[in-house]
Design a protein around this motif. Structure first.
Motif, PDB file in Angstrom:
ATOM      1  N   ARG A   4      99.315  33.019  68.764  1.00  0.00           N
ATOM      2  CA  ARG A   4     100.329  31.777  69.079  1.00  0.00           C
ATOM      3  C   ARG A   4     100.013  31.905  70.610  1.00  0.00           C
ATOM      4  O   ARG A   4      99.927  32.936  71.435  1.00  0.00           O
ATOM      5  N   LEU A   5      99.923  30.390  71.016  1.00  0.00           N
ATOM      6  CA  LEU A   5      99.993  30.303  72.552  1.00  0.00           C
ATOM      7  C   LEU A   5     100.739  30.939  73.394  1.00  0.00           C
ATOM      8  O   LEU A   5     102.232  30.770  72.930  1.00  0.00           O
ATOM      9  N   ALA A   6     100.601  31.688  74.297  1.00  0.00           N
ATOM     10  CA  ALA A   6     101.662  32.537  75.293  1.00  0.00           C
ATOM     11  C   ALA A   6     102.740  31.440  75.728  1.00  0.00           C
ATOM     12  O   ALA A   6     102.407  30.148  76.181  1.00  0.00           O
ATOM     13  N   GLU A   7     103.878  32.074  75.996  1.00  0.00           N
ATOM     14  CA  GLU A   7     104.735  31.183  76.374  1.00  0.00           C
ATOM     15  C   GLU A   7     104.706  30.463  77.759  1.00  0.00           C
ATOM     16  O   GLU A   7     105.076  29.416  77.904  1.00  0.00           O
ATOM     17  N   HIS A   8     104.154  31.205  78.756  1.00  0.00           N
ATOM     18  CA  HIS A   8     103.739  30.763  80.149  1.00  0.00           C
ATOM     19  C   HIS A   8     102.852  29.363  80.059  1.00  0.00           C
ATOM     20  O   HIS A   8     102.680  28.932  81.083  1.00  0.00           O
ATOM     21  N   TYR A   9     102.122  29.268  79.090  1.00  0.00           N
ATOM     22  CA  TYR A   9     101.285  27.967  78.970  1.00  0.00           C
ATOM     23  C   TYR A   9     101.814  27.033  78.031  1.00  0.00           C
ATOM     24  O   TYR A   9     101.044  26.017  77.880  1.00  0.00           O
ATOM     25  N   ARG A  10     102.692  27.437  77.028  1.00  0.00           N
ATOM     26  CA  ARG A  10     103.219  26.662  76.081  1.00  0.00           C
ATOM     27  C   ARG A  10     103.743  25.247  76.934  1.00  0.00           C
ATOM     28  O   ARG A  10     104.674  25.245  77.581  1.00  0.00           O
ATOM     29  N   HIS A  11     103.032  24.053  76.312  1.00  0.00           N
ATOM     30  CA  HIS A  11     103.384  22.787  76.931  1.00  0.00           C
ATOM     31  C   HIS A  11     102.664  22.402  78.247  1.00  0.00           C
ATOM     32  O   HIS A  11     102.671  21.154  78.480  1.00  0.00           O
ATOM     33  N   ARG A  12     102.168  23.482  79.160  1.00  0.00           N
ATOM     34  CA  ARG A  12     101.736  23.169  80.345  1.00  0.00           C
ATOM     35  C   ARG A  12     100.257  22.451  80.149  1.00  0.00           C
ATOM     36  O   ARG A  12      99.828  21.858  81.011  1.00  0.00           O
TER      37      ARG A  12
END
Length: 465
Positions: free
Chosen positions: A394-402
């Motif tokens: 899963r895409l890491a939280e700090h890159y999610r939607h960035r």
């Protein structure tokens, strides 16, 4: 063709595609070359009738000033780049700036092509008529030294193997290549040939004041703190605890120091070649000068002491890009091209699907190479392959939607949505700037590089009236 550094990605099915001997194919000359005519402006600098800018993404300024239309989208030129800033600083009437720097370029993309081979050479592309360039700027060698493999293995882990030893193994391989007398000599020879070919095309005998300014690279990290030892810039998390731990490479002090040492070694290699070239001329002033701007990035790197978190998308003092992050200049002005505002339902869909399935893992690598080998395209392709092999990623939280903001054509660059007019793989063309700009200087960094160049020119007595 000279033998190049062997690939170090551990992808058995893709070994040939990753070889650095695969040349970058720049677009046609009309798109590849941007000539600026700067008229009716005053400048404290003497009249410069013409200059040229050559090299890779560090002089193309990938990602900078995304609010302004790039003169050459395929090369990912950004109008915050130091060559463009120099052109607008020199400002005499009738100044002509030939800007051929191109993201993804290697030494082979600059070297003059021999007939009857089709020319993809930046040196072949620049003009010496009607105005003979007064100077040239150049940045080169980063792609030959395979920064991409280090960023993948030690920082982002776009693609595995996700093992604790991945970073150290890759660092050792790259270091061995850089320090290997045989490979070192080959790269130094290519850089030397580039410099001599530029001088020969002018030709320097009839234009003795012509000179070349070569820029190096800057270290990415502050290595004198332990604050980042438990931080990860990894793009993935996983439902598998063991896989998640390995995918999230830590920015330990040892890793940061080794990455920084690699940058310093690259600068030393480039500087040594310049010394060899200058030694072959008897002129009072060197024909080629090296601009080492690394120290200007002190306090502007990742993992600076006292930074509350990393990756910190809001920290304007950091002069390097993060994936999907905005641009900033030294005045603190921010520039963003993000036009994508997902609805709540779209956010939920994105969280479920992670986007990478839209790319075709079976063809995206070849597509990326065909369009030039931009490492941002390589990154998202490898992520698609990783996701297919391990659906639990899963895409890491700090890159999610960035990384889903609209960049080009107003579409989401991370998750392109299927329509009747597109097909799997089309979103690849929309992705590279968002990922490819990562760890490249933001506009603030390019402003510092420009100022350092002007300082070095003054110290060497160039551009006197």
């Amino acid at each position: 063709m000279l033998t190049t550094i062997p690939p170090i990605f551990l992808l058995p099915a893709l070994t040939s595609a990753l070889a650095l001997s695969e040349p970058f194919k720049p677009p046609d000359t009309n798109n590849h070359q941007h000539i600026l005519s700067l008229n009716n402006q005053k400048s404290p600098l003497p009249h410069i009738p013409s200059f040229i800018s050559l090299g890779d993404s560090y002089s193309a300024g990938i990602g900078t000033r995304p609010d302004l239309t790039s003169p050459s989208p395929p090369c990912r030129q950004g109008l915050g780049a130091y060559p463009y800033l120099l052109a607008t600083s020199l400002l005499p009437s009738h100044t002509s700036h030939q800007w051929l720097s191109c993201t993804g370029a290697t030494t082979l993309d600059l070297l003059s092509s021999l007939p009857p081979s089709p020319s993809t050479s930046q040196i072949d592309a620049f003009n010496t008529t009607p105005l003979v360039p007064t100077l040239a700027t150049l940045s080169i060698a980063g792609n030959d030294l395979d920064f991409f493999s280090l960023l993948n293995a030690c920082i982002f882990r776009f693609y595995g193997p996700f093992t604790p030893s991945t970073c150290n193994d890759t660092l050792q391989k790259v270091s061995d290549t850089l320090l290997s007398p045989k490979e070192n000599a080959k790269l130094k020879l290519r850089i030397k040939l580039i410099l001599l070919e530029i001088l020969d095309k002018i030709p320097w005998e009839h234009h003795p004041t012509f000179f070349i300014t070569v820029t190096g690279y800057a270290r990415f990290f502050n290595e004198n703190t332990t604050d980042c030892d438990d931080v990860s810039f990894g793009v993935w998390t996983s439902t598998s605890p063991s896989s998640s731990q390995a995918a999230a490479a830590k920015l330990t002090q040892d890793t940061r120091r080794k990455m920084n040492d690699f940058v310093l070694q690259a600068n030393e290699l480039i500087s040594a070649v310049i010394d060899e070239v200058n030694a072959s001329f008897s002129s009072a002033q060197p024909k080629v000068i090296f601009v080492d701007y690394d120290s200007l990035f002190d306090q502007h790197r990742f993992c600076e002491p006292g930074v509350a978190k990393e990756p910190d998308y809001e920290r304007k003092e950091t002069w390097f890009f993060l994936p999907g992050g905005g641009d900033v200049d030294q005045a603190g002005r921010t520039y963003s091209s993000s036009l994508y505002q997902p609805t709540k339902q779209q956010q939920e869909d994105d969280d479920d699907e992670e986007g990478v399935g839209y790319l075709d893992p079976d063809r995206c690598w070849e597509d990326a190479l065909e369009r030039g080998g931009d490492w941002g395209e390589k990154a998202v392709c490898l992520m698609a392959k990783a996701k297919r092999e391990d659906p639990g990623l899963r895409l890491a939280e700090h890159y999610r939607h960035r990384c889903r903001g609209g960049q080009e054509r107003g579409k989401a660059v991370w998750k392109g949505r299927m329509t009747n007019t597109n097909k799997p793989g089309d979103s690849m063309w929309l992705t590279p700037t968002y990922y490819g700009k990562t760890f490249h200087p933001r506009s603030a960094g390019h402003e510092a590089i420009r100022d350092k160049i002007l300082q070095v020119w003054e110290e060497h007595g160039y551009l006197k009236t």
